[in-house]
Design a protein around this motif. Structure first.
Motif, PDB file in Angstrom:
ATOM      1  N   LEU A  94      -3.398   9.406  11.062  1.00  0.00           N
ATOM      2  CA  LEU A  94      -3.798   8.513   9.979  1.00  0.00           C
ATOM      3  C   LEU A  94      -5.301   8.330   9.933  1.00  0.00           C
ATOM      4  O   LEU A  94      -5.982   8.342  10.956  1.00  0.00           O
ATOM      5  CB  LEU A  94      -3.123   7.146  10.147  1.00  0.00           C
ATOM      6  CG  LEU A  94      -1.599   7.139  10.129  1.00  0.00           C
ATOM      7  CD1 LEU A  94      -1.080   5.743  10.412  1.00  0.00           C
ATOM      8  CD2 LEU A  94      -1.075   7.649   8.803  1.00  0.00           C
ATOM      9  N   SER A  95      -5.823   8.132   8.726  1.00  0.00           N
ATOM     10  CA  SER A  95      -7.253   7.868   8.553  1.00  0.00           C
ATOM     11  C   SER A  95      -7.532   6.399   8.832  1.00  0.00           C
ATOM     12  O   SER A  95      -6.610   5.575   8.901  1.00  0.00           O
ATOM     13  CB  SER A  95      -7.682   8.220   7.131  1.00  0.00           C
ATOM     14  OG  SER A  95      -7.097   7.309   6.214  1.00  0.00           O
TER      15      SER A  95
ATOM     16  N   TYR B 197       7.020   2.564   6.822  1.00  0.00           N
ATOM     17  CA  TYR B 197       6.481   1.693   7.857  1.00  0.00           C
ATOM     18  C   TYR B 197       7.459   0.603   8.281  1.00  0.00           C
ATOM     19  O   TYR B 197       7.554   0.261   9.459  1.00  0.00           O
ATOM     20  CB  TYR B 197       5.178   1.065   7.363  1.00  0.00           C
ATOM     21  CG  TYR B 197       4.549   0.095   8.324  1.00  0.00           C
ATOM     22  CD1 TYR B 197       3.844   0.552   9.429  1.00  0.00           C
ATOM     23  CD2 TYR B 197       4.659  -1.278   8.135  1.00  0.00           C
ATOM     24  CE1 TYR B 197       3.267  -0.333  10.310  1.00  0.00           C
ATOM     25  CE2 TYR B 197       4.090  -2.177   9.003  1.00  0.00           C
ATOM     26  CZ  TYR B 197       3.393  -1.700  10.099  1.00  0.00           C
ATOM     27  OH  TYR B 197       2.827  -2.583  10.979  1.00  0.00           O
TER      28      TYR B 197
ATOM     29  N   PRO C 265       0.836  -1.210   0.000  1.00  0.00           N
ATOM     30  CA  PRO C 265       0.000   0.000   0.000  1.00  0.00           C
ATOM     31  C   PRO C 265       0.869   1.258   0.000  1.00  0.00           C
ATOM     32  O   PRO C 265       1.998   1.259   0.493  1.00  0.00           O
ATOM     33  CB  PRO C 265      -0.795  -0.111   1.303  1.00  0.00           C
ATOM     34  CG  PRO C 265      -0.701  -1.544   1.706  1.00  0.00           C
ATOM     35  CD  PRO C 265       0.581  -2.057   1.150  1.00  0.00           C
TER      36      PRO C 265
ATOM     37  N   GLU D 142       5.006   5.607   2.068  1.00  0.00           N
ATOM     38  CA  GLU D 142       4.935   7.031   2.414  1.00  0.00           C
ATOM     39  C   GLU D 142       5.491   7.304   3.806  1.00  0.00           C
ATOM     40  O   GLU D 142       6.222   8.263   4.018  1.00  0.00           O
ATOM     41  CB  GLU D 142       3.481   7.492   2.331  1.00  0.00           C
ATOM     42  CG  GLU D 142       3.260   8.939   2.660  1.00  0.00           C
ATOM     43  CD  GLU D 142       1.780   9.289   2.573  1.00  0.00           C
ATOM     44  OE1 GLU D 142       1.305   9.986   3.481  1.00  0.00           O
ATOM     45  OE2 GLU D 142       1.120   8.853   1.630  1.00  0.00           O
TER      46      GLU D 142
ATOM     47  N   ALA E 297      -5.250  -0.448   5.997  1.00  0.00           N
ATOM     48  CA  ALA E 297      -4.246  -0.887   5.026  1.00  0.00           C
ATOM     49  C   ALA E 297      -2.979  -1.345   5.749  1.00  0.00           C
ATOM     50  O   ALA E 297      -2.382  -2.367   5.380  1.00  0.00           O
ATOM     51  CB  ALA E 297      -3.924   0.245   4.046  1.00  0.00           C
ATOM     52  N   LEU E 298      -2.572  -0.610   6.774  1.00  0.00           N
ATOM     53  CA  LEU E 298      -1.390  -0.999   7.551  1.00  0.00           C
ATOM     54  C   LEU E 298      -1.614  -2.327   8.272  1.00  0.00           C
ATOM     55  O   LEU E 298      -0.729  -3.176   8.326  1.00  0.00           O
ATOM     56  CB  LEU E 298      -1.016   0.087   8.551  1.00  0.00           C
ATOM     57  CG  LEU E 298      -0.397   1.351   7.988  1.00  0.00           C
ATOM     58  CD1 LEU E 298      -0.220   2.389   9.093  1.00  0.00           C
ATOM     59  CD2 LEU E 298       0.929   1.056   7.319  1.00  0.00           C
TER      60      LEU E 298
ATOM     61  N   ASP F 218      -8.909   4.295   6.795  1.00  0.00           N
ATOM     62  CA  ASP F 218      -8.501   3.512   5.629  1.00  0.00           C
ATOM     63  C   ASP F 218      -7.004   3.203   5.669  1.00  0.00           C
ATOM     64  O   ASP F 218      -6.580   2.080   5.363  1.00  0.00           O
ATOM     65  CB  ASP F 218      -8.837   4.265   4.335  1.00  0.00           C
ATOM     66  CG  ASP F 218     -10.346   4.385   4.129  1.00  0.00           C
ATOM     67  OD1 ASP F 218     -11.079   3.525   4.673  1.00  0.00           O
ATOM     68  OD2 ASP F 218     -10.769   5.326   3.440  1.00  0.00           O
ATOM     69  N   ASP F 219      -6.196   4.203   6.052  1.00  0.00           N
ATOM     70  CA  ASP F 219      -4.755   3.987   6.159  1.00  0.00           C
ATOM     71  C   ASP F 219      -4.444   2.963   7.250  1.00  0.00           C
ATOM     72  O   ASP F 219      -3.584   2.096   7.077  1.00  0.00           O
ATOM     73  CB  ASP F 219      -4.030   5.302   6.472  1.00  0.00           C
ATOM     74  CG  ASP F 219      -4.033   6.259   5.299  1.00  0.00           C
ATOM     75  OD1 ASP F 219      -4.256   5.804   4.156  1.00  0.00           O
ATOM     76  OD2 ASP F 219      -3.813   7.470   5.534  1.00  0.00           O
ATOM     77  N   LEU F 220      -5.142   3.066   8.378  1.00  0.00           N
ATOM     78  CA  LEU F 220      -4.928   2.120   9.473  1.00  0.00           C
ATOM     79  C   LEU F 220      -5.278   0.702   9.045  1.00  0.00           C
ATOM     80  O   LEU F 220      -4.556  -0.251   9.354  1.00  0.00           O
ATOM     81  CB  LEU F 220      -5.757   2.524  10.692  1.00  0.00           C
ATOM     82  CG  LEU F 220      -5.349   3.819  11.395  1.00  0.00           C
ATOM     83  CD1 LEU F 220      -6.416   4.229  12.399  1.00  0.00           C
ATOM     84  CD2 LEU F 220      -4.006   3.670  12.064  1.00  0.00           C
TER      85      LEU F 220
ATOM     86  N   ILE G 252       0.605   3.942   1.754  1.00  0.00           N
ATOM     87  CA  ILE G 252       0.879   4.477   3.080  1.00  0.00           C
ATOM     88  C   ILE G 252       2.125   3.834   3.693  1.00  0.00           C
ATOM     89  O   ILE G 252       2.853   4.464   4.446  1.00  0.00           O
ATOM     90  CB  ILE G 252      -0.354   4.312   4.018  1.00  0.00           C
ATOM     91  CG1 ILE G 252      -0.144   5.055   5.331  1.00  0.00           C
ATOM     92  CG2 ILE G 252      -0.651   2.860   4.278  1.00  0.00           C
ATOM     93  CD1 ILE G 252      -0.089   6.537   5.199  1.00  0.00           C
TER      94      ILE G 252
ATOM     95  N   TYR H 240      -1.450  -5.083   5.765  1.00  0.00           N
ATOM     96  CA  TYR H 240      -0.063  -5.267   5.345  1.00  0.00           C
ATOM     97  C   TYR H 240       0.738  -5.987   6.430  1.00  0.00           C
ATOM     98  O   TYR H 240       1.513  -6.894   6.132  1.00  0.00           O
ATOM     99  CB  TYR H 240       0.576  -3.907   5.031  1.00  0.00           C
ATOM    100  CG  TYR H 240       2.007  -4.001   4.612  1.00  0.00           C
ATOM    101  CD1 TYR H 240       2.349  -4.411   3.328  1.00  0.00           C
ATOM    102  CD2 TYR H 240       3.034  -3.683   5.498  1.00  0.00           C
ATOM    103  CE1 TYR H 240       3.675  -4.510   2.941  1.00  0.00           C
ATOM    104  CE2 TYR H 240       4.362  -3.778   5.120  1.00  0.00           C
ATOM    105  CZ  TYR H 240       4.680  -4.194   3.837  1.00  0.00           C
ATOM    106  OH  TYR H 240       5.988  -4.286   3.462  1.00  0.00           O
TER     107      TYR H 240
END
Length: 187
Positions: free
Chosen positions: A152-153, A137, A129, A134, A159-160, A155-157, A131, A163
């Motif tokens: 973080l939003s 991570y 992803p 970016e 995705a993390l 959606d980002d959370l 994020i 991942y």
């Protein structure tokens, strides 16, 4: 009823006190060693506190007379010294599980053939992803990730979390991300 003269009352009071103390004498004799020991301990503690106060005053006085130099020992390194690299150095000996996860960079353990020990790592590298790259991570410790979570939003959370589950599956990281998603959704 007339009161007795002062002297008589004094003598009667002294006699009653003497009788009471005589009755307590067997108990007092048994407790005397313990009383002495506690008083000695109390004196020693007070002496130590007084000595510590004197040492502190001496330190303060010496510091005002001879101010400390702002020199840094050659062996001491601080985060500010590594201003050119944003990621902390990685030690192969660092632990990434349990209580040490807070300070780990999360580098994957390698087997003898320089391949990651988890087979999931290679397959997840193709669909990383945005994020993850970016915020770099892979090099974050648990404490660094915790500090960045509020920005973080959801959606980002998510995705993390996906991942992390697909790559290293570190329990402290997954728990932190899952708890933050729950709190963000509750708002």
């Amino acid at each position: 009823m007339a009161t007795a003269p002062y002297g008589v009352r004094l003598l009667v009071g002294a006699a009653v006190t003497a009788v009471e103390e005589t009755r307590k004498l067997p108990h007092t004799i048994l407790m005397y060693p313990m009383t002495v020991a506690s008083q000695v301990a109390s004196i020693v503690i007070h002496l130590q506190q007084n000595l510590a106060d004197l040492v502190n005053k001496g330190d303060e006085t010496l510091e005002t007379l001879f101010p400390p130099k702002d020199e840094q020992a050659a062996w001491a390194t601080f985060d500010e010294d590594d201003a050119d690299s944003s990621a902390p150095s990685t030690d192969g000996d660092r632990r990434t599980e349990g209580r040490f996860a807070l300070y780990s960079t999360g580098e994957p353990e390698t087997t003898g053939s320089d391949e990651p020990s988890t087979g999931k790592q290679a397959s997840a590298a193709t669909d990383t992803p945005a994020i993850v790259t970016e915020m770099d991570y892979e090099s974050l410790t648990l404490a660094q990730l915790r500090a960045r979570l509020p920005s973080l939003s959801v959606d980002d959370l998510e995705a993390l979390l996906a991942y992390e589950g697909a790559t290293r599956s570190r329990a402290p990281f997954q728990t932190l991300l899952a708890n933050r998603i729950t709190r963000a959704n509750a708002k």
